[in-house]
Design an enzyme around this catalytic site. Structure first.
Site, short mmCIF file in Angstrom:
data_model
loop_
_atom_site.label_atom_id
_atom_site.label_comp_id
_atom_site.label_asym_id
_atom_site.label_seq_id
_atom_site.Cartn_x
_atom_site.Cartn_y
_atom_site.Cartn_z
N GLU A 1 0.58 -1.29 -0.01
CA GLU A 1 0.43 -0.17 -0.07
C GLU A 1 1.05 1.38 0.09
O GLU A 1 2.07 1.37 1.03
CB GLU A 1 -0.51 -0.11 1.09
CG GLU A 1 -2.06 -1.02 1.12
CD GLU A 1 -2.83 -0.63 0.54
OE1 GLU A 1 -3.42 -0.55 -0.43
OE2 GLU A 1 -3.10 -2.15 -0.27
N CYS B 1 -2.36 8.73 3.45
CA CYS B 1 -2.42 8.40 2.61
C CYS B 1 -3.53 8.48 1.30
O CYS B 1 -3.00 8.61 0.01
CB CYS B 1 -1.88 6.51 2.35
SG CYS B 1 -3.15 5.73 3.36
P1 NAP Z 1 8.25 4.64 4.60
O1 NAP Z 1 9.61 5.84 5.01
O2 NAP Z 1 8.16 4.33 2.88
O3 NAP Z 1 8.53 3.91 5.60
C1 NAP Z 1 7.74 2.95 5.76
C2 NAP Z 1 8.12 1.96 6.47
O4 NAP Z 1 9.02 1.03 5.90
C3 NAP Z 1 8.69 1.99 7.73
O5 NAP Z 1 7.86 1.37 8.78
C4 NAP Z 1 9.92 1.65 7.53
O6 NAP Z 1 10.92 1.50 8.54
C5 NAP Z 1 9.98 0.74 6.38
N1 NAP Z 1 11.03 0.54 5.64
C6 NAP Z 1 12.18 1.05 5.55
N2 NAP Z 1 13.20 0.93 4.37
C7 NAP Z 1 13.00 -0.39 4.05
C8 NAP Z 1 13.46 -1.59 4.00
N3 NAP Z 1 14.40 -1.65 2.16
N4 NAP Z 1 12.98 -2.76 3.74
C9 NAP Z 1 11.78 -2.90 4.93
N5 NAP Z 1 11.44 -2.23 4.99
C10 NAP Z 1 11.59 -0.93 5.35
O7 NAP Z 1 6.79 5.63 4.23
P2 NAP Z 1 6.43 6.73 6.01
O8 NAP Z 1 7.39 7.70 4.82
O9 NAP Z 1 6.34 5.44 7.38
O10 NAP Z 1 4.96 6.79 4.97
C11 NAP Z 1 5.04 8.30 4.41
C12 NAP Z 1 3.83 7.12 3.27
O11 NAP Z 1 3.89 6.07 3.51
C13 NAP Z 1 3.66 8.13 2.67
O12 NAP Z 1 4.01 8.32 1.38
C14 NAP Z 1 2.13 7.49 2.01
O13 NAP Z 1 1.34 7.91 0.72
C15 NAP Z 1 2.24 6.48 2.91
N6 NAP Z 1 1.11 5.32 2.65
C16 NAP Z 1 0.19 4.91 2.12
C17 NAP Z 1 -0.46 4.07 2.21
C18 NAP Z 1 -1.30 2.94 2.11
O14 NAP Z 1 -1.86 2.29 3.31
N7 NAP Z 1 -1.18 3.36 1.20
C19 NAP Z 1 -0.81 4.31 4.21
C20 NAP Z 1 -0.52 5.42 4.94
C21 NAP Z 1 0.82 6.01 4.40
P3 NAP Z 1 12.69 2.09 8.84
O15 NAP Z 1 12.77 3.35 8.64
O16 NAP Z 1 12.81 1.26 10.43
O17 NAP Z 1 12.77 0.57 8.07
#
Ligand code: NAP
Length: 685
Positions: free
Chosen positions: A265, A304
């Site tokens: 997502e 999101c």
């Molecule tokens: P993010 O930076 O992509 O991180 C999401 C998760 O992925 C974190 O728990 C992060 O933890 C983990 N992660 C990062 N690198 C990884 C890797 N190489 N392998 C496995 N896990 C990894 O996103 P965010 O800043 O938390 O959230 C904001 C974004 O999420 C926005 O773009 C928003 O649109 C999107 N979002 C989408 C939805 C949906 O349902 N479609 C819902 C909410 C948010 P670590 O940093 O500890 O690795």
């Protein structure tokens, strides 16, 4: 080991059945409002292989051996626990430190509990009280009915890994946990570092309650390390976050090599479209304006699903901009614990900088219309004023591709509906779009035109506005997810997401074997005669217990009487000549409902007994017309039993066939009844 949410420098993990201290030199996380560092997260030193192994060997057997209803009951109890005021209050307090207002916290915390309650209720209504479920109808594979197939769904033997974004620490965790738990899988939850402290507090409440079986939920507060290297084809990964991270997860070599089920997502440039006829002065124009403002400011736009692009007919662009700016004027940005504040902070300074950078990028093709709103004097807080832009170049890629994950939206003019559909599609796949208008023609054209680019489309008009759950709210019973850029995944959607965690298997064999495996009677399986099965209580009754009734002749007088008595004087029952001309009947036939009524007269057992009620019939077909003079009897067989916990009775579905003197099936259907348990069992008196 134990501790409370904020007592250690590095957040604790809950793994292998205990709380374990976080590693050294972790990633700092801060109070969004004050900028003060609260602690760190680090998973250094955590043995990811052991965690996966614990989930598989302890968690999976404990969860998958429960029936769907038992799992549902646990979800309900956890949901109710989280809604307890004494439990919620400290969670709300922590949530404030993520920058959330109490309305934002309600969406996250109460909303998360609500997902559990919805799945709990659906489990009881839509799933059997069993560990296996039959999916769809029996498929006969031979002419003599000796060979056929059913599809069944069973729990996989693995684990559900859930990697969450920072913005909804509780809801984001529970909306993944609920369907995977219901599917029989234990979860390993990895929250995002910025708000892991809130997710951890919620997990602590759940774990301390003892409601979950051992190993059903583990929590890693820190990076994923080599977690994904330990997964295989019985496991699943559900990721929520940015499209960039989603792409990394999806292309993880081990996940590809082992065909691990991955759902992503990701971010999405969601749209709201004001239809051409929804001019200023209409209710739908006002609803559009209100929704844009709400989506910009709720959770400071860190949703999101938030509206990033507002499409407006060219003629109404200025009016829409003016109305939105006016409404934004009453937004008060600041410390969410201060009375009167209506919009809180972004999660931290880095996120604030990312949003300001994104506004800069958008400004290359859009003009800033307003950055209104009062901001509290908290210089280290991650505050950004709601910012409305208006596109100066509606075709510029930047407008359709840059996600400012904050209180930012861009108005984009369009000339006609086909251009609106084209521009919306330039988002390359979104979670949700909403359409505002009362003209059914315009709405139908738009909805059909954009549906393939979206996981959800909300149509807003005056008639449903008061009841609407809003553009930005994913609902547990509806699909959440979108194609393309939105990640291509699907979550929630009621049972759809439960089933996505389960294995569907086509089982081929004789009817008797398929009945034994699936637990549902299939025609052709030898039946058992224990006397009238309506005299058996729920516990004595077994799938396959059967009754063959006496027969009864259906006469002309019966048909005429039924017609007069009920008022159903359709020609096929009354008019010999007209009925003879019918290409279907070729003469007078009995009413289908007369056949069903006679069938009930043949199979009921009149005295008071274990059968408490007949609450409906399913799948009814009148397979062969019943004509005057036909002699029918009924074969009634216990098809499916579903114990209803604690009620003193269960549901029993009866395979029912009305058969004529030639052995042809006149009617076939499932009779649905409630049957009492034996005294003292399952709460029966
Ligand atoms: P993010 O930076 O992509 O991180 C999401 C998760 O992925 C974190 O728990 C992060 O933890 C983990 N992660 C990062 N690198 C990884 C890797 N190489 N392998 C496995 N896990 C990894 O996103 P965010 O800043 O938390 O959230 C904001 C974004 O999420 C926005 O773009 C928003 O649109 C999107 N979002 C989408 C939805 C949906 O349902 N479609 C819902 C909410 C948010 P670590 O940093 O500890 O690795």
């Amino acid at each position: 080991m134990s501790g409370d949410a904020m007592s250690t420098t590095a957040l604790q993990h809950f793994v292998l059945g205990e709380w374990v201290d976080g590693g050294a030199d972790g990633q700092p996380y801060v109070d969004a409002v004050t900028g003060e560092q609260l602690g760190t997260t680090s998973s250094v030193g955590i043995d990811m292989g052991a965690i996966v192994d614990y989930a598989r060997t302890v968690g999976n057997p404990a969860v998958s051996s429960l029936t769907f209803h038992e799992r549902g009951t646990i979800l309900r109890n956890v949901g109710k626990l989280l809604l307890d005021d004494a439990v919620k209050a400290p969670l709300y307090e922590l949530s404030t430190r993520t920058g959330a207002t109490s309305k934002d916290s309600w969406i996250d915390i109460d909303g998360g509990a609500g997902v559990l309650l919805t799945y709990a209720s659906k489990a009881r209504k839509e799933l059997p009280n069993s560990t296996i479920m039959v999916d769809g109808a029996y498929e006969p594979l031979s002419r003599d009915d000796s060979f056929g197939a059913v599809h069944v769904r069973t729990s996989r033997s693995g684990v559900a890994v859930q990697i969450n974004a920072y913005n909804f620490a509780v809801w984001g965790m529970l909306e993944k946990f609920a369907p995977s738990f219901l599917a029989g899988l234990p979860s390993i939850v990895k929250p995002a570092p910025q708000t892991a402290f809130l997710a951890q507090a919620a997990v602590r409440v759940i774990v301390d309650s003892g409601l979950l079986p051992d190993g059903a939920l583990q929590l890693i507060c820190g990076g994923p390390g080599d977690l994904l290297d330990h997964l295989d084809g019985q496991d699943s990964v559900a990721f929520t976050g940015s499209a960039a991270t989603g792409a990394i997860v999806k292309s993880h070599p081990n996940l590809i090599a082992k065909s691990v089920h991955v759902t992503t997502e990701a971010d999405s440039i969601n749209s709201a479209v004001l239809t051409p006829s929804a001019a200023p002065g209409t209710a739908e124009f006002d609803l559009f304006v209100a929704e844009i403002v709400s989506e910009m400011t709720t959770k400071a736009g860190q949703k999101c699903t938030a509206i990033r692009r507002g499409f407006v007919p060219e003629a109404h662009l200025d009016a829409a901009g003016t109305a939105i700016v006016e409404a934004l004027g009453s937004v008060i940005v600041g410390n969410p614990s201060t009375q009167g504040v209506t919009m809180g902070a972004l999660v931290d300074g880095s996120q604030k900088q990312r949003v300001l950078d994104a506004i800069g990028e958008l400004s290359t093709a859009a003009a800033v219309v307003s950055t209104g709103a009062h901001i509290d004097d908290l210089p280290k807080g991650a505050f950004v004023a709601p910012t409305l832009l208006a596109a100066t170049d509606r075709h510029a890629d930047v407008i359709h591709s840059v996600e400012a994950f904050g209180p930012v939206a861009t108005l984009i003019p369009y000339a006609d509906i086909s251009e609106a559909i084209d521009l919306v599609g330039r988002g390359e796949g979104s979670l949700v779009a909403s359409l505002y208008g009362s003209d059914v023609g315009e709405i139908a054209e738009l909805a059909r035109g954009i549906a393939s680019h979206h996981g959800r489309v909300l149509v807003v008009d005056e008639t449903m506005a008061a009841a609407s759950t809003g553009h930005g709210s994913p609902l547990p019973m509806l699909t959440h997810g979108g194609p393309g850029r939105a990640g291509g995944g699907e979550e929630l959607g009621g049972m759809r997401s439960v089933f996505s965690h389960m294995q569907r298997t086509a089982i081929q064999g004789s009817p008797a074997m398929l009945t034994a495996i699936g637990g549902e009677y299939i025609t052709g399986t030898p039946t058992t005669d224990k006397g009238h099965p309506f005299k058996l209580n729920f516990d004595e009754l077994a799938v396959g217990d059967s009754l063959t009734t006496e027969s009864r002749v259906v006469t002309d007088e019966d048909i005429a009487h039924f017609a007069e008595f009920t008022g159903d004087t359709f020609y096929a029952h009354m008019d010999e000549e007209a009925a003879a001309r019918s290409p279907i009947f070729g003469g007078i036939v009995a009413h289908g409902y007369l056949v069903l009524s006679f069938a009930a007269g043949l199979f009921v057992d009149p005295p008071e007994g274990p059968v408490l009620a007949n609450y409906g019939i399913d799948r009814c077909r009148f397979a062969t017309p019943t004509r005057p003079g036909d002699e029918v009897h009924v074969v009634l067989t216990c098809k499916r039993k579903t114990q209803l916990d604690g009620r003193g009775y269960g549901e029993v579905a009866w395979d029912t066939k009305v058969i004529n003197q030639n052995g042809e099936v006149a009617a076939v259907y499932d009779v649905l009844t409630m049957v009492a348990n034996a005294p003292g069992i399952n709460g029966a008196a």
